[in-house]
Design a protein around this motif. Structure first.
Motif, mmCIF file in Angstrom:
data_model
loop_
_atom_site.group_PDB
_atom_site.id
_atom_site.type_symbol
_atom_site.label_atom_id
_atom_site.label_comp_id
_atom_site.label_asym_id
_atom_site.label_seq_id
_atom_site.Cartn_x
_atom_site.Cartn_y
_atom_site.Cartn_z
ATOM 1 N N PRO A 41 -0.708 -6.968 -16.328
ATOM 2 C CA PRO A 41 -1.139 -6.609 -17.689
ATOM 3 C C PRO A 41 -2.579 -6.113 -17.721
ATOM 4 O O PRO A 41 -3.478 -6.745 -17.164
ATOM 5 N N GLY A 42 -2.783 -4.955 -18.343
ATOM 6 C CA GLY A 42 -4.120 -4.399 -18.477
ATOM 7 C C GLY A 42 -4.675 -3.760 -17.227
ATOM 8 O O GLY A 42 -5.850 -3.354 -17.205
ATOM 9 N N LYS A 43 -3.856 -3.656 -16.176
ATOM 10 C CA LYS A 43 -4.326 -3.075 -14.920
ATOM 11 C C LYS A 43 -3.490 -1.863 -14.533
ATOM 12 O O LYS A 43 -2.379 -1.686 -15.023
ATOM 13 N N GLN A 44 -4.036 -1.059 -13.635
ATOM 14 C CA GLN A 44 -3.302 0.098 -13.146
ATOM 15 C C GLN A 44 -2.235 -0.332 -12.153
ATOM 16 O O GLN A 44 -2.345 -1.376 -11.505
ATOM 17 N N ARG A 45 -1.213 0.493 -12.035
ATOM 18 C CA ARG A 45 -0.177 0.234 -11.045
ATOM 19 C C ARG A 45 -0.787 0.387 -9.658
ATOM 20 O O ARG A 45 -1.525 1.334 -9.397
ATOM 21 N N GLU A 46 -0.468 -0.562 -8.753
ATOM 22 C CA GLU A 46 -1.010 -0.495 -7.397
ATOM 23 C C GLU A 46 0.109 -0.571 -6.368
ATOM 24 O O GLU A 46 1.132 -1.234 -6.586
ATOM 25 N N LEU A 47 -0.110 0.088 -5.248
ATOM 26 C CA LEU A 47 0.857 0.063 -4.157
ATOM 27 C C LEU A 47 0.681 -1.238 -3.374
ATOM 28 O O LEU A 47 -0.419 -1.554 -2.933
ATOM 29 N N VAL A 48 1.769 -1.973 -3.219
ATOM 30 C CA VAL A 48 1.725 -3.267 -2.536
ATOM 31 C C VAL A 48 2.074 -3.119 -1.060
ATOM 32 O O VAL A 48 1.359 -3.613 -0.189
ATOM 33 N N ASP A 89 -0.720 -12.702 -8.331
ATOM 34 C CA ASP A 89 0.429 -11.880 -7.958
ATOM 35 C C ASP A 89 1.327 -11.593 -9.161
ATOM 36 O O ASP A 89 2.276 -10.810 -9.056
ATOM 37 N N THR A 90 1.058 -12.234 -10.277
ATOM 38 C CA THR A 90 1.853 -12.014 -11.483
ATOM 39 C C THR A 90 1.775 -10.560 -11.916
ATOM 40 O O THR A 90 0.684 -10.019 -12.101
ATOM 41 N N ALA A 91 2.936 -9.935 -12.045
ATOM 42 C CA ALA A 91 3.010 -8.509 -12.390
ATOM 43 C C ALA A 91 4.470 -8.094 -12.516
ATOM 44 O O ALA A 91 5.369 -8.852 -12.158
ATOM 45 N N VAL A 92 4.661 -6.880 -13.003
ATOM 46 C CA VAL A 92 5.970 -6.245 -12.903
ATOM 47 C C VAL A 92 5.996 -5.491 -11.579
ATOM 48 O O VAL A 92 5.087 -4.695 -11.300
ATOM 49 N N TYR A 93 6.997 -5.761 -10.783
ATOM 50 C CA TYR A 93 7.120 -5.140 -9.475
ATOM 51 C C TYR A 93 8.151 -4.016 -9.558
ATOM 52 O O TYR A 93 9.275 -4.221 -10.029
ATOM 53 N N TYR A 94 7.756 -2.843 -9.067
ATOM 54 C CA TYR A 94 8.607 -1.661 -9.100
ATOM 55 C C TYR A 94 8.935 -1.211 -7.678
ATOM 56 O O TYR A 94 8.036 -1.017 -6.854
ATOM 57 N N CYS A 95 10.202 -1.033 -7.429
ATOM 58 C CA CYS A 95 10.645 -0.449 -6.173
ATOM 59 C C CYS A 95 10.459 1.066 -6.251
ATOM 60 O O CYS A 95 10.644 1.666 -7.328
ATOM 61 N N ALA A 96 10.104 1.675 -5.128
ATOM 62 C CA ALA A 96 9.905 3.123 -5.080
ATOM 63 C C ALA A 96 10.408 3.661 -3.748
ATOM 64 O O ALA A 96 10.411 2.937 -2.741
ATOM 65 N N ALA A 97 10.802 4.927 -3.750
ATOM 66 C CA ALA A 97 11.310 5.538 -2.519
ATOM 67 C C ALA A 97 11.100 7.045 -2.550
ATOM 68 O O ALA A 97 11.006 7.654 -3.624
ATOM 69 N N ASP A 98 11.056 7.613 -1.355
ATOM 70 C CA ASP A 98 10.871 9.056 -1.245
ATOM 71 C C ASP A 98 11.399 9.527 0.110
ATOM 72 O O ASP A 98 11.508 8.721 1.048
ATOM 73 N N ARG A 99 11.685 10.811 0.199
ATOM 74 C CA ARG A 99 12.127 11.358 1.484
ATOM 75 C C ARG A 99 10.947 11.665 2.394
ATOM 76 O O ARG A 99 11.139 11.955 3.573
ATOM 77 N N LEU A 100 9.730 11.620 1.848
ATOM 78 C CA LEU A 100 8.533 11.751 2.665
ATOM 79 C C LEU A 100 8.210 10.407 3.306
ATOM 80 O O LEU A 100 8.824 9.381 2.970
ATOM 81 N N GLU A 101 7.217 10.378 4.203
ATOM 82 C CA GLU A 101 6.917 9.136 4.916
ATOM 83 C C GLU A 101 5.832 8.321 4.222
ATOM 84 O O GLU A 101 5.301 7.363 4.784
ATOM 85 N N TYR A 102 5.498 8.711 2.975
ATOM 86 C CA TYR A 102 4.515 7.950 2.233
ATOM 87 C C TYR A 102 4.953 7.889 0.774
ATOM 88 O O TYR A 102 5.886 8.583 0.360
ATOM 89 N N LEU A 103 4.278 7.046 -0.017
ATOM 90 C CA LEU A 103 4.673 6.821 -1.417
ATOM 91 C C LEU A 103 3.534 7.131 -2.372
ATOM 92 O O LEU A 103 3.305 6.396 -3.321
ATOM 93 N N LEU A 104 2.830 8.223 -2.150
ATOM 94 C CA LEU A 104 1.738 8.570 -3.053
ATOM 95 C C LEU A 104 2.249 8.971 -4.438
ATOM 96 O O LEU A 104 1.613 8.676 -5.447
#
Length: 119
Positions: A41-48, A89-104
């Motif tokens: 809450p109140g923070k930017q989404r971050e890559l875990v 660690d409390t947050a909403v966790y989002y799964c992400a995927a891509d055909r590239l080798e990174y998740l920018l």
């Protein structure tokens, strides 16, 4: 829009553990990078954490030694084992995927799952 399907999450006390799962539909093929973002809450989404199809992994400093990412390429599924959880660690966790080798800028996203860690 095709979405990744997440499961797991919930409420746990500090020091406890949770496991998240994320499955990509069969219609999505050739995925390389899969991983997890989180947004408190109140923070930017971050890559875990990220894992490639070749099983290379990267973790945010804040979770190193506590979180473990893994995947089953045959099932198009990624897992996140979270141990020694902390209130931060409390947050909403989002799964992400891509055909590239990174998740920018991931092409595919899950709907998000709430993780709440009480002190």
């Amino acid at each position: 829009q095709v979405q990744l399907v997440e499961s797991g999450g919930g409420l746990v006390q500090a020091g406890g553990s949770l496991r998240l799962s994320c499955a990509a539909p069969a219609s999505i093929f050739g995925l390389n990078a899969m991983g997890w973002y989180r947004q408190a809450p109140g923070k930017q989404r971050e890559l875990v954490t990220v894992i490639t199809s070749g099983f290379s992994t990267n973790y945010a400093d804040s979770v190193k030694g506590r979180f473990t990412i893994s995947r089953d390429n045959a099932k198009n599924t990624v897992y996140l084992q979270m141990n020694n959880l902390k209130p931060e660690d409390t947050a909403v966790y989002y799964c992400a995927a891509d055909r590239l080798e990174y998740l920018l800028d991931p092409h595919y996203w899950g709907q998000g799952t709430q993780v709440t860690v009480s002190s």
